[in-house]
Write a protein that holds these residues in place. Sequence first.
Motif, PDB file in Angstrom:
ATOM      1  N   PRO A 231       0.810  -1.335  -0.082  1.00 41.94           N
ATOM      2  CA  PRO A 231       0.056   0.020  -0.091  1.00 41.94           C
ATOM      3  C   PRO A 231       0.854   1.333   0.045  1.00 41.94           C
ATOM      4  O   PRO A 231       0.566   2.334  -0.829  1.00 41.94           O
ATOM      5  N   GLN A 232       1.907   1.279   0.703  1.00 36.44           N
ATOM      6  CA  GLN A 232       2.876   2.407   0.620  1.00 36.44           C
ATOM      7  C   GLN A 232       3.425   2.685  -0.750  1.00 36.44           C
ATOM      8  O   GLN A 232       3.466   4.084  -1.115  1.00 36.44           O
ATOM      9  N   GLN A 233       3.730   1.886  -1.380  1.00 35.68           N
ATOM     10  CA  GLN A 233       4.318   1.844  -2.584  1.00 35.68           C
ATOM     11  C   GLN A 233       3.297   2.216  -3.480  1.00 35.68           C
ATOM     12  O   GLN A 233       3.744   3.138  -4.399  1.00 35.68           O
ATOM     13  N   LEU A 234       2.280   1.756  -3.517  1.00 38.47           N
ATOM     14  CA  LEU A 234       1.240   1.967  -4.312  1.00 38.47           C
ATOM     15  C   LEU A 234       1.042   3.536  -4.040  1.00 38.47           C
ATOM     16  O   LEU A 234       0.730   4.243  -5.283  1.00 38.47           O
ATOM     17  N   GLU A 235       0.939   4.224  -2.880  1.00 41.06           N
ATOM     18  CA  GLU A 235       0.995   5.499  -2.820  1.00 41.06           C
ATOM     19  C   GLU A 235       1.768   6.272  -3.308  1.00 41.06           C
ATOM     20  O   GLU A 235       1.495   7.368  -4.179  1.00 41.06           O
ATOM     21  N   GLN A 236       3.143   5.987  -3.314  1.00 38.76           N
ATOM     22  CA  GLN A 236       4.254   6.518  -4.032  1.00 38.76           C
ATOM     23  C   GLN A 236       4.145   6.588  -5.623  1.00 38.76           C
ATOM     24  O   GLN A 236       4.295   7.629  -5.992  1.00 38.76           O
TER      25      GLN A 236
ATOM     26  N   LYS B  57       1.174   6.567  -7.150  1.00 34.76           N
ATOM     27  CA  LYS B  57       0.340   7.440  -7.404  1.00 34.76           C
ATOM     28  C   LYS B  57       0.813   8.840  -7.678  1.00 34.76           C
ATOM     29  O   LYS B  57       0.277   9.674  -8.489  1.00 34.76           O
ATOM     30  N   LEU B  58       1.540   8.974  -6.488  1.00 36.17           N
ATOM     31  CA  LEU B  58       2.313  10.472  -6.515  1.00 36.17           C
ATOM     32  C   LEU B  58       3.286  10.670  -7.760  1.00 36.17           C
ATOM     33  O   LEU B  58       2.932  11.468  -8.147  1.00 36.17           O
TER      34      LEU B  58
ATOM     35  N   LYS C 162       0.864  10.756 -10.807  1.00 34.92           N
ATOM     36  CA  LYS C 162      -0.135  11.775 -10.695  1.00 34.92           C
ATOM     37  C   LYS C 162      -1.344  11.133 -11.100  1.00 34.92           C
ATOM     38  O   LYS C 162      -2.358  11.693 -11.768  1.00 34.92           O
TER      39      LYS C 162
ATOM     40  N   ASP D  70      -4.175  10.547  -9.458  1.00 32.49           N
ATOM     41  CA  ASP D  70      -5.364  11.295  -9.214  1.00 32.49           C
ATOM     42  C   ASP D  70      -5.776  12.357  -9.863  1.00 32.49           C
ATOM     43  O   ASP D  70      -6.723  13.171  -9.465  1.00 32.49           O
TER      44      ASP D  70
END
Lengths: 545, 343
Positions: free
Chosen positions: B46-51, B53-54, B57, B59
């Motif tokens: 999940p953390q890697q996924l957040e990174q 996404k960032l 971009k 979102d």
Amino acid sequence: MMKSKVSRPLTRIKQFYMLSVLLLLLSGCYGDDKGSLSANSVIYCAEGSPESFNPQTVTSGTTIDAVSYQLYDRLISFQTKDNEIGPSLAKSWHVTRDGKMITFYLRKGVSFHQTDYFTPTRPLNADDVLFSFNRLLDPAHGFHHVSGGKYPFFQSVGFSSLVEDIEKINDYTVRFKLSRADSSFLANLATDFAVILSAEYAQQLAAEDNHQKIDLQPIGTGPYKFKEYRVGSLIRYYRHENYWRDQVAIEQLVYDITPSKTARLTKLLANECDVIAYPVAHEKITEHPNLTLEAVTSFNVSYLGFNTQKPPFDNKLVRQAIAYAINKQAIIEAIYFGHAEVAKSLLPGSSWAHDESISGHGFSIDKAKALLAQAGYPDGLTMDIWALPVQRAYNPNALTTAKLIQADLQQIGVTVNIVSNYEWSTFSRLLARGEHQAVLLGWSADHPDPDNFFTPILSCASMNTGNNRAFWCDPAFDGFLYQSLQTTNTRERKKYYAQALRILSEEVPLLPIAHSRRYQARHKNVQGQLLHPFGGIDFSGVSKN
Amino acid sequence: MLVFIIRRLNLFFFTMLLLTLLTFSLSFLFPGDPLVNLSGQINATPQQLEQLKLAYKSDQGIMQQYFAYLSHLAEGDLGLSMASQTQITSEIINLLPATIELSLIALMLAMFVGIPLGFVAAVNHKKAADNVILSVAMLGYSVPVFWLGLVAILVFSIQLGWFPSAGQLSLVYEIEHVTGIQFIDILLSDSVYKWQAFRDASAHIVLPACVVATAPATIFIRLARSSMLAVLETHYIKAARAKGLTFRQIIFRHAVRNSLLQIIRHIGLQFANLVTIAMITEVIFSWPGIGRWLIESIYQRDYTGIQSGLLVLSTFIFIVHIVTDFIYAALNPLAREHNHGTS
């Protein structure tokens, strides 16, 4: 003047052409001369990539082939001739009378690999043995969890409950204390999995906080040392110059990873591989003047198991009748294309406990009919056979085997329904619950100790876990197995196993069908024994001329 | 010339833009999560996924996403291969040189065999030699490349044992990867077995290079033939003939040079064709190039691999086109004007 101008481009073009033709010819001069690198190298075309470079952590045959005998040694090893246990890194060992204390006396002056990532400062000693075994026994050990903390072979034989303690007596003496006597313990130590790693290397890695490297950049005492690994492409080993046994004859050993069967054959024919794994087109190879095909009977068995708790197979006579009615030779021809031997008993012919006097059941329709009538089924009966839904080395096609058996049994009036529509996990779950009547299955042994064939498949203990697919429990049979494990005298053990085999032959809880073979093809100029009946391939004695 | 160069570079820029748009949209068209398709991280926490996404971009609006993708490309980050979970950029750097090596050698081979044969055919227009060469060319053009490759292996590797059937170099030779071009690496290496390795590498390239060269060679034959025939029809040849020059003088002093000029233009166009053939040949001869890798990616549904492979191969082919255009323009001043105008 004019003339020379005209001819200049021509000569230039001519020169150019001559040069290209020369280059082409040069590249065409392709052949092996003595003293060239390829004359000192052996290329083995393997069927897949290894998962790890430490055989303690995996059981897959591909990995064992690539790693176990090339990089490492064991304390003791199986002798190639009769599969009995002989000295290796331990020059001798002593087992106490109660079988609970085993002392190993280590060989002196055994050196570890010197590579560009590790330079050993001392030869092998007791610390290395302690490190290698404590790593897998002790969950608190610094290296226990490094590659996921799984040691499948040792876990499957219950190693951690068996070994109570390992003690260093002096630099060259190690003592194992067992919780109970177990004569398969020595065989377990001689398997491909029980390798000795370098404690000094581990120390260095721990200091660098680079623990994972121990299983990826291996250091051992074996005949070859690790140089290079490219996933899916190649493994490169060089000769270990200070190997403690006979100096290895070749300089370099390369594993060319070639998953495609036909590509391996092509490479063998085109001289790009010296040895190939699992060849196809056996006739083509045997016909070729420069190639040889070798086979060794693997330590496995394929069988038809009867559920002895369910009618009609709770009746011994029915089981015997079926045993006589099946034409095993026909199955060998049709399913294994002749690449297997007829199983006379549970044990393959190359096992030391194999007993020639037990001949198994021949093929006899008359006997079968008589036995069936005697059992009270003169008009025949109807039965189910479950065929294993996946391909295994011991049985490449269970469904067709079932069809052949169906046709055979038709002749004695037995109607067979083939059940093959389960997927593997459901299949084995239902089998463990005993929902079948009869099942086509098999077993591959991990080491040549005969116990590995008996206890897991047919003991009362394995009936309780559901591994005993015949749900057959015979106290007398179990007694022989137990007695055999209590002693380390091979001759005595052989006697007990012969008794056990006799019971099986009489009771027929399962009918052994075939022991399949493992094949390998090579160029005639590559010499030395490479295949073992169990476990991996061994290049330590290979030479090329 | 300057205007010409600017026009070409302009074309290059917009084509690249379209190409990246295409590969970017592929990640939405392939099944699965576009973010995973782009980055290739299949087992992200999940953390890697957040990174991720960032970083991509995801979102934000589609334009921002596209520019995020472009900036990743500009940094040389093509994501991870879904099949092997390694950096695609490093895989491509390892594999592309092998393909370039094979294609270039095949191109040379095709030119040095095809063009002279075409000239010979033109000079002997409507004679026996012309017919023979043309029929051979037709035959070579019609043979499917995979069949030709297999037959070559069967005959020259298995039956005759002259050449190896697979790979770039026998695995016994340990050659350090410097440029990726095998022959250069061998010459750079300090191995004592350097010359053995060189000979071995030459033996390895013969069969695949000949197979790749077959189709382009036949095209060069026809090109050279028609271009030579056209030149022989021109007024200056007629004038030269009227001046009393011999036939050989006319051919070697005037005709060859002028017809070569026409052919150079087509070399760039042939290159795309050649790379396609090379890809299939790589599979047959287990040549460790990008074509084989790309075809394996397709088999393994390695979407990141497919996207990046397409992008890199098309860019490569496009660059070759433009370079040949430049060379042609440099050699032939008339072309600059011409290309400047209409084409």
